[in-house]
Design an enzyme around this catalytic site. Structure first.
Site, PDB file in Angstrom:
ATOM      1  N   GLY A  14       0.954  -1.161  -0.267  1.00  0.00           N
ATOM      2  CA  GLY A  14       0.253   0.114  -0.039  1.00  0.00           C
ATOM      3  C   GLY A  14       1.062   1.333  -0.298  1.00  0.00           C
ATOM      4  N   ASP A  15       0.256   1.803   0.009  1.00  0.00           N
ATOM      5  CA  ASP A  15       1.231   3.345   0.251  1.00  0.00           C
ATOM      6  C   ASP A  15       2.480   3.492  -1.011  1.00  0.00           C
ATOM      7  OD1 ASP A  15      -0.624   4.492   1.373  1.00  0.00           O
ATOM      8  OD2 ASP A  15       0.528   4.069   2.971  1.00  0.00           O
ATOM      9  N   ASN A  40     -10.184   3.021   4.384  1.00  0.00           N
ATOM     10  CA  ASN A  40      -9.029   2.578   5.022  1.00  0.00           C
ATOM     11  C   ASN A  40      -7.267   3.154   4.037  1.00  0.00           C
ATOM     12  OD1 ASN A  40      -9.987   0.848   3.093  1.00  0.00           O
ATOM     13  ND2 ASN A  40      -8.695  -0.860   4.688  1.00  0.00           N
ATOM     14  N   GLY A  42      -6.039   5.970   1.311  1.00  0.00           N
ATOM     15  CA  GLY A  42      -5.991   7.270   1.816  1.00  0.00           C
ATOM     16  C   GLY A  42      -4.885   7.084   0.701  1.00  0.00           C
ATOM     17  N   HIS A  43      -4.801   8.242  -0.734  1.00  0.00           N
ATOM     18  CA  HIS A  43      -4.757   8.217  -1.774  1.00  0.00           C
ATOM     19  C   HIS A  43      -4.511  10.038  -2.052  1.00  0.00           C
ATOM     20  CE1 HIS A  43      -6.504   4.524  -3.180  1.00  0.00           C
ATOM     21  NE2 HIS A  43      -5.750   4.562  -2.427  1.00  0.00           N
ATOM     22  N   THR A 134      -6.657   0.219  10.571  1.00  0.00           N
ATOM     23  CA  THR A 134      -6.898   1.672  10.753  1.00  0.00           C
ATOM     24  C   THR A 134      -7.775   2.018  11.382  1.00  0.00           C
ATOM     25  OG1 THR A 134      -8.235   1.273   8.353  1.00  0.00           O
ATOM     26  CG2 THR A 134      -6.463   1.816   7.806  1.00  0.00           C
ATOM     27  N   GLN A 229      -5.281   0.206  -1.078  1.00  0.00           N
ATOM     28  CA  GLN A 229      -4.233  -1.303  -0.585  1.00  0.00           C
ATOM     29  C   GLN A 229      -3.186  -1.427  -1.834  1.00  0.00           C
ATOM     30  OE1 GLN A 229      -8.079  -1.613   0.243  1.00  0.00           O
ATOM     31  NE2 GLN A 229      -7.369   0.574   1.481  1.00  0.00           N
ATOM     32  N   THR A 306      -4.341   7.483   8.687  1.00  0.00           N
ATOM     33  CA  THR A 306      -4.235   7.718  10.330  1.00  0.00           C
ATOM     34  C   THR A 306      -2.898   8.479  11.024  1.00  0.00           C
ATOM     35  OG1 THR A 306      -2.883   6.182   9.814  1.00  0.00           O
ATOM     36  CG2 THR A 306      -5.015   5.313  10.166  1.00  0.00           C
ATOM     37  N   ARG A 310       5.403   5.450   9.042  1.00  0.00           N
ATOM     38  CA  ARG A 310       5.713   4.352   7.991  1.00  0.00           C
ATOM     39  C   ARG A 310       6.730   3.609   8.605  1.00  0.00           C
ATOM     40  NH1 ARG A 310       3.306   7.213   2.446  1.00  0.00           N
ATOM     41  NH2 ARG A 310       0.622   6.595   3.232  1.00  0.00           N
ATOM     42  N   ASP A 338      12.792   9.970  -6.528  1.00  0.00           N
ATOM     43  CA  ASP A 338      13.212  11.136  -5.614  1.00  0.00           C
ATOM     44  C   ASP A 338      13.908  11.574  -4.404  1.00  0.00           C
ATOM     45  OD1 ASP A 338      10.444  10.912  -6.265  1.00  0.00           O
ATOM     46  OD2 ASP A 338      11.021  12.815  -4.344  1.00  0.00           O
ATOM     47  N   GLY A 420       9.122  12.963  -7.976  1.00  0.00           N
ATOM     48  CA  GLY A 420       8.439  14.287  -6.753  1.00  0.00           C
ATOM     49  C   GLY A 420       6.908  14.121  -6.691  1.00  0.00           C
TER      50      GLY A 420
HETATM   51  P1  GDP Z   1      -1.212   5.311  -2.276  1.00  0.00           P
HETATM   52  O1  GDP Z   1      -2.543   5.182  -0.983  1.00  0.00           O
HETATM   53  O2  GDP Z   1      -0.464   4.587  -2.950  1.00  0.00           O
HETATM   54  O3  GDP Z   1      -2.177   6.609  -3.419  1.00  0.00           O
HETATM   55  O4  GDP Z   1      -0.201   6.501  -1.301  1.00  0.00           O
HETATM   56  P2  GDP Z   1      -0.349   7.683  -0.491  1.00  0.00           P
HETATM   57  O5  GDP Z   1      -0.773   8.559  -1.515  1.00  0.00           O
HETATM   58  O6  GDP Z   1      -0.895   7.399   0.398  1.00  0.00           O
HETATM   59  O7  GDP Z   1       1.575   8.009  -0.268  1.00  0.00           O
HETATM   60  C1  GDP Z   1       2.330   8.094  -1.606  1.00  0.00           C
HETATM   61  C2  GDP Z   1       2.457   9.484  -0.960  1.00  0.00           C
HETATM   62  O8  GDP Z   1       4.181   9.506  -1.775  1.00  0.00           O
HETATM   63  C3  GDP Z   1       1.713  10.626  -0.965  1.00  0.00           C
HETATM   64  O9  GDP Z   1       2.314  11.798  -0.081  1.00  0.00           O
HETATM   65  C4  GDP Z   1       2.089  11.517  -2.584  1.00  0.00           C
HETATM   66  O10 GDP Z   1       1.956  12.645  -3.155  1.00  0.00           O
HETATM   67  C5  GDP Z   1       3.970  11.121  -2.531  1.00  0.00           C
HETATM   68  N1  GDP Z   1       4.679  10.737  -3.734  1.00  0.00           N
HETATM   69  C6  GDP Z   1       3.458   9.910  -5.212  1.00  0.00           C
HETATM   70  N2  GDP Z   1       4.953   9.703  -5.687  1.00  0.00           N
HETATM   71  C7  GDP Z   1       6.135  10.453  -5.225  1.00  0.00           C
HETATM   72  C8  GDP Z   1       6.908  10.378  -6.129  1.00  0.00           C
HETATM   73  O11 GDP Z   1       7.087  10.052  -7.536  1.00  0.00           O
HETATM   74  N3  GDP Z   1       8.389  11.326  -5.339  1.00  0.00           N
HETATM   75  C9  GDP Z   1       7.949  11.796  -4.308  1.00  0.00           C
HETATM   76  N4  GDP Z   1       8.658  12.720  -3.315  1.00  0.00           N
HETATM   77  N5  GDP Z   1       6.789  11.568  -3.820  1.00  0.00           N
HETATM   78  C10 GDP Z   1       5.934  11.304  -4.249  1.00  0.00           C
HETATM   79  P1  IMO Z   2      -3.768   2.554   0.568  1.00  0.00           P
HETATM   80  O1  IMO Z   2      -5.084   2.388   0.417  1.00  0.00           O
HETATM   81  C1  IMO Z   2      -1.447   0.807   3.951  1.00  0.00           C
HETATM   82  C2  IMO Z   2      -2.979  -1.549   6.228  1.00  0.00           C
HETATM   83  C3  IMO Z   2      -3.390  -1.269   7.360  1.00  0.00           C
HETATM   84  C4  IMO Z   2      -3.234  -2.903   8.242  1.00  0.00           C
HETATM   85  C5  IMO Z   2      -4.495  -4.119   7.499  1.00  0.00           C
HETATM   86  C6  IMO Z   2      -5.340  -3.994   8.010  1.00  0.00           C
HETATM   87  O2  IMO Z   2      -3.723   4.518   1.048  1.00  0.00           O
HETATM   88  O3  IMO Z   2      -2.329   2.140  -0.174  1.00  0.00           O
HETATM   89  P2  IMO Z   2      -7.573  -2.176   7.731  1.00  0.00           P
HETATM   90  O4  IMO Z   2      -8.725  -0.770   8.557  1.00  0.00           O
HETATM   91  O5  IMO Z   2      -8.068  -2.414   6.280  1.00  0.00           O
HETATM   92  O6  IMO Z   2      -8.426  -3.373   8.157  1.00  0.00           O
HETATM   93  O7  IMO Z   2      -6.268  -2.712   8.033  1.00  0.00           O
HETATM   94  O8  IMO Z   2      -3.903  -2.964   6.584  1.00  0.00           O
HETATM   95  N1  IMO Z   2      -3.609  -0.873   5.473  1.00  0.00           N
HETATM   96  C7  IMO Z   2      -3.098   0.181   4.834  1.00  0.00           C
HETATM   97  N2  IMO Z   2      -1.439   0.477   4.293  1.00  0.00           N
HETATM   98  N3  IMO Z   2      -2.234   1.385   2.861  1.00  0.00           N
HETATM   99  C8  IMO Z   2      -3.799   1.119   2.198  1.00  0.00           C
HETATM  100  O9  IMO Z   2      -4.324   1.776   1.911  1.00  0.00           O
HETATM  101  C9  IMO Z   2      -3.941   0.951   3.849  1.00  0.00           C
HETATM  102  N4  IMO Z   2      -5.204   0.343   4.050  1.00  0.00           N
HETATM  103  C10 IMO Z   2      -5.791  -0.969   4.809  1.00  0.00           C
HETATM  104  O10 IMO Z   2      -2.529  -0.564   8.184  1.00  0.00           O
HETATM  105  O11 IMO Z   2      -1.303  -2.824   8.419  1.00  0.00           O
HETATM  106 MG    MG Z   3      -1.899   5.375   0.907  1.00  0.00          MG
END
Ligand code: GDP
Ligand code: IMO
Ligand code: MG
Length: 431
Positions: A14-15, A40, A42-43, A134, A229, A306, A310, A338, A420
């Site tokens: 995830g993330d 749960n 966060g994009h 979450t 996720q 949350t 990480r 980066d 970035g």
């Molecule tokens: P997602 O859940 O997969 O959509 O990812 P998140 O938004 O939770 O976490 C990704 C984080 O990295 C966010 O703060 C984005 O703004 C940041 N991000 C995404 N791509 C890049 C990148 O190429 N470089 C940097 N420095 N930040 C990035």
């Molecule tokens: P995005 O879409 C990272 C993790 C939680 C926990 C496990 C179960 O932003 O990538 P839940 O609340 O789903 O029952 O929690 O999954 N988790 C994530 N970790 N990014 C997420 O979403 C997540 N959604 C759930 O931290 O370990």
């Molecule tokens: Mg996320």
């Protein structure tokens, strides 16, 4: 290749930066469909220095004249949805964005969130250990869905059905709260009024997502299915039980997005240039010391939902190759390259050592993976700031070699590189 219908998933824990890649691709997409998970997720999308975080809404909401679908596979927290729509800027109606919520999506009720929190507490107290959820009620809501007692989005606008379903739910849940957890249960009338209010809010968006997607396919529209996720958090293919309760892999798009598998033209795997994980569970390449702290600081690795710090570590090619197989990844979007600038002693993991045995393939066994020790390959690092690079050739040789290594290891092309967080901060070599 005809790439009109694509699915984008997270290839790690995830993330990975799914939201930002969806935002980049949405420029040429007509319909964006979220297909699983709930608040749960966060994009994050950053446009002209402004940060937008999507939890339930698809990350295509910022482009004019798009259709954004919340598919049947989601579990929707209406309070979160209301807040998210309220905070949206620009407003969907002002830029011609159509939001469609599937009748068949499920609703997260307050009792799901309470059960989520109480179950985590119980796991902490009874020695089995928390998952680190979450707290958004995801697991308990999917349990009700599969137990066929869930409240669906459509029920919020059918008062009689709604009341019957809530009555049945509370007859089951309240004894659990009162007798097992020793806390008060929920009041039927209060819950019913609350849910009716949600119904009024949700009604204008409700519809049949299956028909919508079918019509979009028939008229030759470009469709992007947006996963939440990541592969290693998938209920079947992740590091169970430290997973979420839905199918985050590409196959989930077929079920939660209502489209037959043969209709998808391309699977895009979003891969962060290193690894992170939130919550508990195996993470073979985790760095708990200085390196982990530096990655967290440089990459601003704090949960978008949350705010939790990480866990950070090196890129894990064993896990990535597993994700490539499980999802059938055709193309990689590599984010946050980066962040590795100036990180000395760069390493990637290409095998595990588990109880004296070398593993080149990721074992989908909770028992085996928990003892995995990474076997690393050292990589030359680079110190130049690469955030202004816009072509592959602009990158320092060491960064190019890092990208090539990923391609060679996975036999998948890296089609986009994030340098970035902003919309423009990418190197695109074409999907
Ligand atoms: P997602 O859940 O997969 O959509 O990812 P998140 O938004 O939770 O976490 C990704 C984080 O990295 C966010 O703060 C984005 O703004 C940041 N991000 C995404 N791509 C890049 C990148 O190429 N470089 C940097 N420095 N930040 C990035
Ligand atoms: P995005 O879409 C990272 C993790 C939680 C926990 C496990 C179960 O932003 O990538 P839940 O609340 O789903 O029952 O929690 O999954 N988790 C994530 N970790 N990014 C997420 O979403 C997540 N959604 C759930 O931290 O370990
Ligand atoms: Mg996320």
């Amino acid at each position: 290749m005809n790439d009109r219908v694509r699915v984008l998933i997270g290839a790690q824990w995830g993330d990975e930066g799914k939201g930002r890649v969806v935002d980049v691709l949405a420029k040429d997409v007509d319909v964006v469909v979220r297909f699983q998970g709930g608040a749960n997720a966060g994009h994050t999308v950053v446009v002209e220095g402004r940060k937008h975080v999507f939890h339930i809404l698809p990350s295509g909401m910022l482009y004019p004249d798009r259709t954004c679908v919340i598919g049947n596979g989601l579990v929707i927290d209406p309070e979160e949805l209301k807040k998210e729509i309220g905070e949206l800027d620009p407003k969907p109606e002002a830029i011609g964005v159509k939001l469609l919520i599937s009748y068949a999506a499920h609703i997260v009720m307050p009792y799901h969130k309470k059960l989520d929190a109480l179950a985590e507490e119980a796991r902490s107290a009874n020695g089995s250990g928390p998952i680190g959820t979450t707290g958004r009620g995801i697991g308990p809501c999917y349990v009700d869905k599969y137990n066929r007692i869930g409240v669906r989005a459509e029920d919020l606008v059918s008062p009689e059905i709604l009341r019957k379903k809530l009555l049945a739910a509370l007859q089951e849940k309240n004894p659990i709260f009162e007798k097992i957890y020793g806390v008060p249960g929920f009041d039927l009338d209060e819950l019913y009024e609350l849910a009716l209010g949600w119904g009024k809010f949700i009604e204008p968006y409700l519809g049949d997502s299956t028909l919508e997607i079918d019509a979009a396919i028939a008229s030759g529209k470009n469709i992007l299915f947006e996963g939440a996720q990541g592969t290693l958090l998938d209920i079947d293919h992740g590091t169970y039980p430290f997973v979420t309760s839905s199918s985050c892999v590409s196959g989930g798009a077929s079920i939660g997005g209502a489209l037959g598998p043969g209709r998808f033209n391309q699977v895009i795997g979003v891969v962060k240039a290193y690894c992170t994980r939130v919550g508990e569970g195996p993470f073979p390449t985790e760095e708990r010391g200085e390196v982990g702290d530096k990655l967290r600081k440089n990459g601003v690795e704090f949960g978008a939902t949350t705010g939790r710090p990480r866990r950070c570590g090196w890129l894990d090619l064993v896990a990535l190759n597993y994700a490539v197989k499980v999802n059938g990844i055709d193309s990689i979007a590599l984010t946050k390259l980066d962040v590795l600038s100036g990180i000395d002693g760069l390493k990637v993991c290409d095998a595990y050592e588990i109880d004296g045995v070398k593993y080149s393939a990721f074992p989908n066994s909770a028992t085996i993976i928990q003892n995995a020790k990474p076997i690393y390959r050292e990589m030359p690092s680079w110190s130049d700031d690469i955030s202004r690079c816009r072509a592959f050739g602009d990158l320092p040789k060491e960064a190019r070699d890092y990208v090539r290594l990923i391609e060679d290891s996975t036999s998948v092309k890296v089609s986009l590189i994030g340098v970035g967080p902003g919309r423009e901060d990418t190197i695109q070599t074409g999907f």
